[in-house]
Write an enzyme that holds these catalytic residues in place. Structure first.
Site, PDB file in Angstrom:
ATOM      1  N   CYS A  27     -24.488  46.700 -32.084  1.00 11.62           N
ATOM      2  CA  CYS A  27     -24.434  47.700 -30.770  1.00 11.62           C
ATOM      3  C   CYS A  27     -23.526  48.666 -31.064  1.00 11.62           C
ATOM      4  O   CYS A  27     -22.618  48.824 -29.953  1.00 11.62           O
ATOM      5  CB  CYS A  27     -24.318  46.654 -29.597  1.00 11.62           C
ATOM      6  SG  CYS A  27     -25.297  45.416 -29.123  1.00 11.62           S
ATOM      7  N   ASP A  46     -11.820  46.854 -22.949  1.00 14.23           N
ATOM      8  CA  ASP A  46     -12.911  46.059 -23.158  1.00 14.23           C
ATOM      9  C   ASP A  46     -12.227  44.926 -24.020  1.00 14.23           C
ATOM     10  O   ASP A  46     -12.044  45.151 -25.213  1.00 14.23           O
ATOM     11  CB  ASP A  46     -13.997  46.771 -23.774  1.00 14.23           C
ATOM     12  CG  ASP A  46     -14.978  45.871 -24.531  1.00 14.23           C
ATOM     13  OD1 ASP A  46     -14.889  44.552 -24.542  1.00 14.23           O
ATOM     14  OD2 ASP A  46     -16.126  46.377 -24.795  1.00 14.23           O
ATOM     15  N   GLN A  86     -13.682  41.000 -27.561  1.00 15.90           N
ATOM     16  CA  GLN A  86     -13.367  40.364 -28.789  1.00 15.90           C
ATOM     17  C   GLN A  86     -11.904  40.288 -29.118  1.00 15.90           C
ATOM     18  O   GLN A  86     -11.344  40.202 -30.083  1.00 15.90           O
ATOM     19  CB  GLN A  86     -13.616  41.572 -30.067  1.00 15.90           C
ATOM     20  CG  GLN A  86     -15.061  41.716 -30.205  1.00 15.90           C
ATOM     21  CD  GLN A  86     -16.081  40.437 -30.547  1.00 15.90           C
ATOM     22  OE1 GLN A  86     -15.679  39.533 -30.938  1.00 15.90           O
ATOM     23  NE2 GLN A  86     -17.401  40.577 -30.098  1.00 15.90           N
ATOM     24  N   LYS A  92     -17.903  34.350 -25.455  1.00 17.98           N
ATOM     25  CA  LYS A  92     -17.147  34.560 -26.838  1.00 17.98           C
ATOM     26  C   LYS A  92     -15.604  33.768 -26.879  1.00 17.98           C
ATOM     27  O   LYS A  92     -15.039  34.072 -27.747  1.00 17.98           O
ATOM     28  CB  LYS A  92     -16.958  36.049 -26.756  1.00 17.98           C
ATOM     29  CG  LYS A  92     -18.112  36.852 -27.039  1.00 17.98           C
ATOM     30  CD  LYS A  92     -18.016  38.413 -27.069  1.00 17.98           C
ATOM     31  CE  LYS A  92     -19.346  39.125 -26.778  1.00 17.98           C
ATOM     32  NZ  LYS A  92     -20.246  39.186 -27.853  1.00 17.98           N
ATOM     33  N   HIS A 108     -18.480  49.473 -28.332  1.00 14.18           N
ATOM     34  CA  HIS A 108     -19.755  48.781 -28.219  1.00 14.18           C
ATOM     35  C   HIS A 108     -20.833  49.438 -27.217  1.00 14.18           C
ATOM     36  O   HIS A 108     -20.153  50.262 -26.426  1.00 14.18           O
ATOM     37  CB  HIS A 108     -19.585  47.302 -27.690  1.00 14.18           C
ATOM     38  CG  HIS A 108     -20.493  46.494 -27.496  1.00 14.18           C
ATOM     39  ND1 HIS A 108     -21.584  46.492 -26.602  1.00 14.18           N
ATOM     40  CD2 HIS A 108     -20.948  45.449 -28.380  1.00 14.18           C
ATOM     41  CE1 HIS A 108     -22.620  45.556 -26.789  1.00 14.18           C
ATOM     42  NE2 HIS A 108     -21.956  44.816 -27.806  1.00 14.18           N
TER      43      HIS A 108
HETATM   44  N1  PMP Z   1     -17.645  44.575 -26.033  1.00 12.80           N
HETATM   45  C1  PMP Z   1     -17.717  44.321 -27.022  1.00 12.80           C
HETATM   46  C2  PMP Z   1     -16.462  44.547 -27.944  1.00 12.80           C
HETATM   47  C3  PMP Z   1     -18.488  43.201 -27.570  1.00 12.80           C
HETATM   48  O1  PMP Z   1     -18.285  42.635 -28.810  1.00 12.80           O
HETATM   49  C4  PMP Z   1     -19.614  42.707 -26.826  1.00 12.80           C
HETATM   50  C5  PMP Z   1     -20.437  41.675 -27.198  1.00 12.80           C
HETATM   51  N2  PMP Z   1     -20.890  41.777 -28.678  1.00 12.80           N
HETATM   52  C6  PMP Z   1     -19.685  43.432 -25.550  1.00 12.80           C
HETATM   53  C7  PMP Z   1     -18.851  44.271 -25.037  1.00 12.80           C
HETATM   54  C8  PMP Z   1     -20.879  42.877 -24.650  1.00 12.80           C
HETATM   55  O2  PMP Z   1     -20.370  41.593 -24.174  1.00 12.80           O
HETATM   56  P1  PMP Z   1     -21.585  40.806 -23.425  1.00 12.80           P
HETATM   57  O3  PMP Z   1     -22.959  40.875 -24.330  1.00 12.80           O
HETATM   58  O4  PMP Z   1     -20.910  39.192 -23.146  1.00 12.80           O
HETATM   59  O5  PMP Z   1     -21.716  41.280 -21.892  1.00 12.80           O
END
Ligand code: PMP
Length: 407
Positions: free
Chosen positions: A365, A201, A204, A227, A124
């Site tokens: 993203c 990270d 998910q 999430k 991401h």
């Molecule tokens: N890493 C991953 C794998 C994600 O899916 C996301 C959110 N889509 C993020 C990081 C970023 O999370 P946040 O926007 O809640 O900081």
């Protein structure tokens, strides 16, 4: 599956009764954010009607109650991920904040000119850009583990990248675009054999799998409350004490200090050293309620149910001729990305929305990942504990309809 009462779970989420364009809402955008159970919603009202006050500051009754409730959340989160110590759990705004904190504080301390940071091709943006910024600042190099056409990490290439210049490996547990479930234990073991710490990270993963940071032996683990059925604006950075102790603070301000003099400031102990200023108190407390909710259903039950649903959805969608899946790893969790050949993902998303189905379209993203597959984006259906086979059937018939309209 006998104990998994999907009807009562769905009844706990009031938003699921919503109608969209006259159709029942089918919410399959859980990778972006999950819906909240009534107990979490109630916790917000309870906080503001009963204990609203600032934390860690006052001796008065309400401040004590708010501080206790906030610290109880830390305890719950620590237990949830099996941290060795509660003070290894830093409360942040979310995954992005957590990763930036490590990039800034660990990076400043340990990454120098000529050093390397390893990420993967499926990250991401929030696990790419902070490292790019750090590398630019320090004159270090960003190295990227490639993936195969199924969307799995090339572990041979990863192994070959490990050397004494590498100062950190930062990799996602589950890809938000492909659903690939990465072998974190193996990744960590290989990095540790070279004395390199690992950040995972977990944005998910935390809502789908049982995470045990000690068993995984990861050095840092980042995730977001929103999430995992909790509120926005709160998340976690888990870090091993040995690293957190050696890192300088992130931001300066209230709460992160023990003593301030104009000549010199003495920083607070963990976890407060990394928690400057008034935190998002209500969100923190409500995240505790979300952890309670997940524990009531049981993560192993959730994982079993979701795995079966993912299999069902993959099989049902694969029966549509024009479908092309992006991400067909052997080990997957909760996410299906696809294209309806010849149709732009956005157009498919708009038609699905007209039929009440919420999916995400675009690059999610993960622009470099889209480039790897040579596509502008995908349609992504991401499941949560409250989705059903009936909803998957609605998705499949809506995708068929979109295909017939667009192709
Ligand atoms: N890493 C991953 C794998 C994600 O899916 C996301 C959110 N889509 C993020 C990081 C970023 O999370 P946040 O926007 O809640 O900081």
């Amino acid at each position: 599956m006998t104990h998994y009462d999907i009807h009562s779970i769905r009844a706990d989420f009031p938003i699921l009764k919503t109608k969209v364009n006259g159709y029942p809402l089918v919410y399959l955008d859980n990778g972006a954010t999950t819906q909240k159970p009534q107990s979490v919603i109630n916790a917000i009202t309870d906080y503001y009607t009963q204990i609203n006050s600032n934390v860690h500051r006052g001796v008065h009754h309400l401040s004590q109650l708010a501080t206790d409730a906030y610290e109880v959340t830390r305890r719950k989160l620590s237990e949830f991920i099996n941290a060795a110590q509660d003070y290894e759990v830093i409360l942040t705004n979310g995954t992005t904040h957590s990763i930036n904190l490590v990039a800034h504080c660990y990076g400043k301390q340990f990454v120098k000119e000529g050093d390397e940071i390893i990420i993967s091709a499926m990250e991401h943006h929030s696990n790419i850009v902070p490292w790019q910024m750090l590398c630019e600042e320090q004159g270090a190099k960003l190295r990227v583990v490639p993936i195969n056409d199924e969307g799995e990490l090339d572990m041979g290439a990863y192994h070959a990248m490990l050397n004494e210049r590498v100062k950190l490996v930062s990799i996602t547990y589950v890809s938000n675009t492909l659903g690939t479930l990465n072998p974190i234990k193996e990744i960590t073991k290989l990095a540790h054999d070279h004395g390199i710490p690992v950040l995972v990270d977990g944005a998910q993963a935390i809502q789908h799998l049982h995470v045990d940071v000690q068993a995984l032996d990861v050095d840092f683990f980042a995730f977001s409350g929103h999430k995992m059925y909790g509120p926005t604006g709160v998340g976690v950075l888990y870090g091993k004490e040995k690293w957190l102790d050696q890192m300088p603070p992130y931001q300066g301000g209230g709460d992160m200090i023990k003593e301030v003099r104009f000549e010199k400031t003495i920083y607070n102990e963990l976890p407060f050293k990394f928690e400057a200023g008034t935190p998002n108190i209500e969100a923190g407390i409500c995240l505790g309620a979300a952890v309670d909710y997940i524990k009531t259903i049981g993560l192993s039950q959730i994982a079993l149910y979701e795995t079966e649903l993912l299999k069902y959805a993959t099989k049902a969608l694969s029966e549509i001729d024009q479908i092309r899946f992006i991400g067909t790893a052997k080990e997957k969790s909760s996410v299906i990305s696809f294209l309806v050949n010849g149709a732009h993902p956005y157009d498919v998303g708009v038609i699905l929305d007209k039929l009440g189905i919420a999916v995400r379209t675009g690059h999610h993203c993960t622009q470099p990942l889209m480039e790897r597959f040579g596509i502008p984006g995908t349609v992504r259906a991401s499941i949560a504990m409250y989705n059903t086979k009936e909803e998957i059937d609605l998705l499949v018939s809506a995708v068929k309809r979109a295909a017939s309209m667009l192709l």
